[in-house]
Scaffold this active site. Structure first.
Site, PDB file in Angstrom:
ATOM      1  N   ASP A   1       0.855  -1.189   0.000  1.00 17.52           N
ATOM      2  CA  ASP A   1       0.000   0.000   0.000  1.00 17.52           C
ATOM      3  C   ASP A   1       0.888   1.236   0.000  1.00 17.52           C
ATOM      4  O   ASP A   1       1.190   1.815   1.045  1.00 17.52           O
ATOM      5  CB  ASP A   1      -0.927  -0.025   1.226  1.00 17.52           C
ATOM      6  CG  ASP A   1      -1.981   1.070   1.167  1.00 17.52           C
ATOM      7  OD1 ASP A   1      -2.000   1.832   0.181  1.00 17.52           O
ATOM      8  OD2 ASP A   1      -2.791   1.160   2.110  1.00 17.52           O
ATOM      9  N   GLY A   2       1.316   1.623  -1.203  1.00 16.97           N
ATOM     10  CA  GLY A   2       2.228   2.763  -1.330  1.00 16.97           C
ATOM     11  C   GLY A   2       1.575   3.949  -2.012  1.00 16.97           C
ATOM     12  O   GLY A   2       2.118   5.037  -2.029  1.00 16.97           O
ATOM     13  N   LYS A   3       0.394   3.703  -2.629  1.00 20.33           N
ATOM     14  CA  LYS A   3      -0.359   4.744  -3.353  1.00 20.33           C
ATOM     15  C   LYS A   3       0.585   5.498  -4.286  1.00 20.33           C
ATOM     16  O   LYS A   3       0.617   6.723  -4.328  1.00 20.33           O
ATOM     17  CB  LYS A   3      -1.058   5.689  -2.376  1.00 20.33           C
ATOM     18  CG  LYS A   3      -1.988   4.920  -1.439  1.00 20.33           C
ATOM     19  CD  LYS A   3      -2.772   5.789  -0.531  1.00 20.33           C
ATOM     20  CE  LYS A   3      -3.675   4.993   0.387  1.00 20.33           C
ATOM     21  NZ  LYS A   3      -2.993   4.156   1.397  1.00 20.33           N
ATOM     22  N   ARG A   4       1.349   4.750  -5.050  1.00 23.59           N
ATOM     23  CA  ARG A   4       2.382   5.337  -5.901  1.00 23.59           C
ATOM     24  C   ARG A   4       1.798   5.884  -7.200  1.00 23.59           C
ATOM     25  O   ARG A   4       0.765   5.427  -7.675  1.00 23.59           O
ATOM     26  CB  ARG A   4       3.451   4.279  -6.242  1.00 23.59           C
ATOM     27  CG  ARG A   4       4.231   3.771  -5.036  1.00 23.59           C
ATOM     28  CD  ARG A   4       4.991   4.908  -4.368  1.00 23.59           C
ATOM     29  NE  ARG A   4       6.064   4.430  -3.517  1.00 23.59           N
ATOM     30  CZ  ARG A   4       6.092   4.503  -2.197  1.00 23.59           C
ATOM     31  NH1 ARG A   4       5.085   5.018  -1.557  1.00 23.59           N
ATOM     32  NH2 ARG A   4       7.120   4.078  -1.511  1.00 23.59           N
TER      33      ARG A   4
ATOM     34  N   THR B   1      -1.113  -0.460  -4.483  1.00 22.25           N
ATOM     35  CA  THR B   1      -2.128   0.594  -4.612  1.00 22.25           C
ATOM     36  C   THR B   1      -1.506   1.784  -5.350  1.00 22.25           C
ATOM     37  O   THR B   1      -0.320   2.091  -5.169  1.00 22.25           O
ATOM     38  CB  THR B   1      -2.647   1.069  -3.234  1.00 22.25           C
ATOM     39  OG1 THR B   1      -1.541   1.547  -2.457  1.00 22.25           O
ATOM     40  CG2 THR B   1      -3.342  -0.054  -2.486  1.00 22.25           C
TER      41      THR B   1
END
Ligand SMILES: O=c1ccn([C@@H]2O[C@H](COP(=O)(O)O)[C@@H](O)[C@H]2O)c(=O)[nH]1
Length: 305
Positions: free
Chosen positions: A106-109, A143
């Site tokens: 879950d890094g929302k890269r 993510t």
């Protein structure tokens, strides 16, 4: 190798669970008795940090394994310890993977395409090094943030297709301010609906044999009304649903998130699992996390069956 969505479905059926344990651990929330057990005065603070962070999370994974389909590692809680945290993340990712759990970063890269490619190399694909390709992490899915549009997402989608990985794009988030941008109306649609339409397009070429796309959406558990609308747009995508429990999302509302087959969701719970010792058995965090994960799994199953 099976597509990500097919592997996910296989694991869900095997475990009879759509629960994901969120590993969001900060060292200051680890119980004192556990810290005392592992803290070695002869070692540096950093060495103690790495040992204790790994040993605690490893035991959480062991404790909840039976009740969860996978684990989601929240990048922030590892990044806060700089590269030392990432060393621990790497070990935990391998540990969970060896247990055949679905492992999500879950890094929302996201970024412009060349930088997005770097992120995708790191977490989904392979990084070229001296003419060879090195796989650094073994995550199954990541993510991403859609704000930069298609060119920032394409490198991830290409790696999903190539390496049979999964992507969860932020569509409607669980936080109180999610409406600031996501609920803006553009003509007769919410911005989050337009993002969902893009997610549908991006996932069109990675459909598994069960008919689900490998490109899914993050839809917060606190957003049941939005979930109904997003489900209409994305009938065959998985939703990664965070926000039950501490954030106020209700398990009973998950019926608005599932698809026509009562499927298509995985539900994250972080603090209620990793710090369950605060509510259950103070002296035994593993037992507490086990009990919490069992109870959350059962209540989710009851709500969506
Ligand atoms: O919309 C979103 C997107 C991601 N998250 C992440 O999920 C967990 C939730 O933690 P809890 O302790 O179960 O509340 C956390 O890692 C968030 O960064 C989210 O909550 N909402």
């Amino acid at each position: 190798m099976l597509n990500f969505s097919d592997r996910l479905i296989e694991s869900i059926k095997k475990k009879n669970s759509v629960l994901i344990a969120g590993i969001d651990t900060s060292i200051e929330n680890i119980p004192d008795y556990f810290i005392k057990r592992f803290y070695d005065k002869e070692k540096s603070e950093i060495d103690n940090l790495k040992t204790i962070l790994f040993e605690y999370n490893r035991r959480i994974i062991d404790a909840v394994e039976e009740n969860v389909v996978g684990v989601k590692f929240q990048a922030a809680f590892f990044e806060q310890y700089s590269y030392h945290g990432f060393e621990v993340l790497h070990k935990l990712c391998e540990y969970a993977k060896n247990k055949k759990l679905v492992v999500i970063f879950d890094g929302k890269r996201n970024d412009i395409s060349s930088s997005a490619k770097g992120y995708s190399n790191a977490y989904l694909g392979e990084t070229p090094v001296f003419g060879k390709k090195i796989r650094f992490f073994e995550f199954d899915a990541i993510t991403t943030n859609p704000y930069l549009g298609q060119d920032g997402i394409k490198p991830f989608v290409e790696d999903c297709e190539r390496f049979k990985k999964g992507l969860f794009v932020l569509v409607k988030t669980s936080n109180p301010s999610s409406a600031d941008f996501q609920d803006l109306m553009i003509e007769d649609k919410y911005l989050f609906e337009l993002v969902a339409e893009k997610v549908y397009e991006w996932g069109k070429n990675c459909i598994g044999k069960e008919g689900y796309s490998d490109v899914g959406a993050v839809v917060g558990a606190t957003q049941p009304e939005a979930a109904k609308r997003i489900r209409e747009i994305l009938p065959n995508s998985f939703f990664l649903v965070p926000g039950i429990g501490v954030q106020g999302g209700k398990v009973e509302d998950l019926k608005y998130f599932v698809d026509n087959n009562n499927m298509g969701i995985i539900v994250n719970s972080s603090r209620d699992i990793i710090y369950a010792y605060k509510n259950y058995v103070h002296s035994d965090f593993e037992k507490s996390s086990y009990l919490a994960s069992k109870s959350i799994k059962e209540s989710i199953n009851a709500a969506i069956s």
